[in-house]
Design a protein around this motif. Sequence first.
Motif, short mmCIF file in Angstrom:
data_model
loop_
_atom_site.label_atom_id
_atom_site.label_comp_id
_atom_site.label_asym_id
_atom_site.label_seq_id
_atom_site.Cartn_x
_atom_site.Cartn_y
_atom_site.Cartn_z
N GLU A 48 36.21 21.41 -3.10
CA GLU A 48 37.12 21.66 -2.18
C GLU A 48 38.44 20.54 -1.86
OE1 GLU A 48 38.70 23.61 1.14
OE2 GLU A 48 37.00 24.16 -0.22
N SER B 77 39.87 23.03 5.26
CA SER B 77 38.85 22.46 4.28
C SER B 77 37.65 21.73 4.97
CB SER B 77 39.58 21.47 3.38
OG SER B 77 40.50 22.11 2.60
N LYS C 19 36.53 22.31 8.18
CA LYS C 19 35.55 23.20 8.86
C LYS C 19 34.94 23.82 7.61
CE LYS C 19 36.07 27.33 11.91
NZ LYS C 19 36.98 28.24 12.35
N LYS C 20 35.10 24.17 6.41
CA LYS C 20 34.26 24.81 5.44
C LYS C 20 33.26 23.94 4.96
CE LYS C 20 34.81 27.16 0.93
NZ LYS C 20 35.89 27.86 -0.20
#
Length: 257
Positions: free
Chosen positions: A78, A216, A218-219
Amino acid sequence: MSLLSAVRLAASCSPRTVPRNSLQFLSSTQGSFTHNAISWSPKTSYIRLYASRSKAKSTVDLIPGSKQALTSEAARLEYGKSEAKMNAAVEWYRKEVAGLETRASGRVTPALLSPVRIELPGKGKDLVKLEEVATIGVRDGSTLIITVFEDQNLKAVEQALYAAKLPNIVPQRQDSRTIKIPIPRPTVEARNALTATAQRMAEDTRVQLRKIQQASVKKGDYKKHSVELEEFQKLADRNTTEVDKILAHMKKSTGAR
């Protein structure tokens, strides 16, 4: 050796090193404080005491986040995606500012027309760059000359120049294949307007960088104060600083406020 001397000797040794004869002395004097109870050896030997492995604690949590690396494969993946997106946003801004800076400085170059995209007849909605259908030259340092490769594309090029809405770009048709564009020297007001445009674009780029970072984070659903949060924040800060440098360089080169 007296009890006091044995204690002093033990205290003078390292925390984990105790003379064997002191231990013997202390154990033998539990019932009586007599010198005869001590089996004394002229050579003093030492017993090394080691900490138990079972009581050893990991110090990984004590390492500052800035000294740790991303340990999760998903986090590294990520991070790479986020870094690529941020770099693309910064490079887009750098390219746009380069065009604004050229116009603000008064230099006349073919790059002034780089934003122009042309919809050719019979090609559908696919747009092409101006340099794909024409040559662009500079005459007398103040005029752009566009010469199309095919006569039937002249009207499409002329329409694209108007549609681009570039400041101070007024095309003048010379013949069936040529368009002339005089470029006036930029005034102080024009330079300030171009700088204001660069400032708005800079803020848009900063917002985009924050959105990329937040998406990113939050993911990944990382914990508070984790090394991942710190690394993504540093990535966003680094790219934001680069945007600020690009804007500052333009202001300095054009003399705008």
